[in-house]
Design an enzyme around this catalytic site. Sequence first.
Site, mmCIF file in Angstrom:
data_model
loop_
_atom_site.group_PDB
_atom_site.id
_atom_site.type_symbol
_atom_site.label_atom_id
_atom_site.label_comp_id
_atom_site.label_asym_id
_atom_site.label_seq_id
_atom_site.Cartn_x
_atom_site.Cartn_y
_atom_site.Cartn_z
ATOM 1 N N PRO A 88 43.951 60.639 69.531
ATOM 2 C CA PRO A 88 44.800 60.413 68.355
ATOM 3 C C PRO A 88 44.393 61.284 67.167
ATOM 4 O O PRO A 88 43.201 61.510 66.938
ATOM 5 C CB PRO A 88 44.586 58.929 68.032
ATOM 6 C CG PRO A 88 43.302 58.564 68.677
ATOM 7 C CD PRO A 88 43.113 59.462 69.860
ATOM 8 N N GLY A 90 43.660 61.829 63.304
ATOM 9 C CA GLY A 90 43.175 60.908 62.266
ATOM 10 C C GLY A 90 42.289 59.814 62.825
ATOM 11 O O GLY A 90 41.962 58.843 62.140
ATOM 12 N N GLY A 92 39.173 60.291 63.993
ATOM 13 C CA GLY A 92 37.748 60.599 63.865
ATOM 14 C C GLY A 92 37.153 61.233 65.111
ATOM 15 O O GLY A 92 35.943 61.374 65.227
ATOM 16 N N LEU A 93 38.029 61.619 66.062
ATOM 17 C CA LEU A 93 37.524 62.138 67.342
ATOM 18 C C LEU A 93 37.736 63.653 67.476
ATOM 19 O O LEU A 93 37.683 64.200 68.582
ATOM 20 C CB LEU A 93 38.191 61.392 68.510
ATOM 21 C CG LEU A 93 37.994 59.870 68.516
ATOM 22 C CD1 LEU A 93 38.693 59.229 69.705
ATOM 23 C CD2 LEU A 93 36.501 59.508 68.518
ATOM 24 N N SER A 96 42.066 67.468 65.462
ATOM 25 C CA SER A 96 42.565 68.683 64.814
ATOM 26 C C SER A 96 41.812 69.922 65.299
ATOM 27 O O SER A 96 42.427 70.937 65.670
ATOM 28 C CB SER A 96 42.451 68.494 63.294
ATOM 29 O OG SER A 96 42.058 69.647 62.665
ATOM 30 N N ALA A 98 40.190 70.259 68.100
ATOM 31 C CA ALA A 98 40.480 70.489 69.523
ATOM 32 C C ALA A 98 41.805 71.233 69.664
ATOM 33 O O ALA A 98 41.911 72.193 70.449
ATOM 34 C CB ALA A 98 40.523 69.156 70.272
ATOM 35 N N ASP A 139 33.053 70.188 64.161
ATOM 36 C CA ASP A 139 34.118 69.787 65.086
ATOM 37 C C ASP A 139 34.565 70.967 65.949
ATOM 38 O O ASP A 139 34.725 70.831 67.171
ATOM 39 C CB ASP A 139 35.322 69.225 64.314
ATOM 40 C CG ASP A 139 35.031 67.857 63.705
ATOM 41 O OD1 ASP A 139 33.865 67.454 63.658
ATOM 42 O OD2 ASP A 139 35.994 67.190 63.262
HETATM 43 C C1 MEV Z 1 34.261 65.152 60.592
HETATM 44 O O1 MEV Z 1 34.353 65.016 62.000
HETATM 45 C C2 MEV Z 1 32.837 65.193 60.166
HETATM 46 C C3 MEV Z 1 32.609 65.379 58.671
HETATM 47 O O2 MEV Z 1 31.189 65.500 58.504
HETATM 48 C C4 MEV Z 1 33.306 66.583 58.115
HETATM 49 C C5 MEV Z 1 32.718 67.890 58.613
HETATM 50 O O3 MEV Z 1 31.579 67.940 59.026
HETATM 51 O O4 MEV Z 1 33.455 68.888 58.548
HETATM 52 C C6 MEV Z 1 33.058 64.151 57.877
#
Ligand code: MEV
Length: 299
Positions: A88, A90, A92-93, A96, A98, A139
Amino acid sequence: MEQAFGKVILLGEHAVVYGRPAIAAALPRGATARAEAEPAGPLLAVPAWGALVGPADSSDLGRAFSAVLGWLGAGEARCRVVAQPSIPAGGGLGCSAAVGVAVARALGAFLGRPLDVGEASAAGLAWERVIHGNPSGIDNAVAAGGGVGVYRRGQPLRQISLGLTVGLAIGDTGTRGSTRAMVESVARQRERRPEAVEKLLDAIGALVESGVAALERGHLRVLGQHLDLNQALLASLLVSTAEIEELCAIARGAGAFGAKLTGGGGGGSVIAVAERPNEIVQAWSSQGYAGFAVELGCQ
Ligand code: MEV
């Protein structure tokens, strides 16, 4: 079909934006993309998001696509890239990043210049700069490289070998967080009270250092304690939510060694380290929260 990984951050999100280390692990799912000839190209379609954009499109997606085309010198590529996320947005995985890395790889393959891991990560960073404003680069590094590793801003992901298989439950709060908004919120707090926030970031960095040792030695219980401490520090940075706290509490009540948000926070996903992660997923499910279990294997 080109691929890229989703990810979880085991320890260290937000502090990693300010030069502290973080530990991330690739997920078996992420995104795929392929490019096909298209005289009106370059175009990018993401059917799951109902999106079709070109590089002149002023949306975030159009500008991110333009950034990747620019990085590759592929502004004239007569192709349509079709990208398919399998996690999904937004959540947190790392959805974007990927998608960005998969798109870059599809373009490289179409142009007959397949990207190596470093190039795919760098092109993904160009994408992430548009979507997230100030990404640390973690990421896109994991999306391109996979595995489990320690990341420091500006450096390649350093893979680590795990002392044993780590069972991880990943739960969905059902609410979506904006990494950009959360990163900007931490930046504002850092401006307002630099000393206090730098101390929190240092504490997170120290947790990551000793968390690496716990992972390498296979001390799951100790790793879990690190997750709990990291979650408390993230809550102090105001990136946790009531739903995140609830999922963490359910996980701990069901026997997890520790739990925390993963990624930007403000919604999205929670991770829990457990001997039997399926039991945590069941506990979440009985309270109406979706989740799944993964195993980070010995490498
Ligand atoms: C996002 O997955 C992780 C954060 O630390 C942002 C980043 O490192 O770019 C919140």
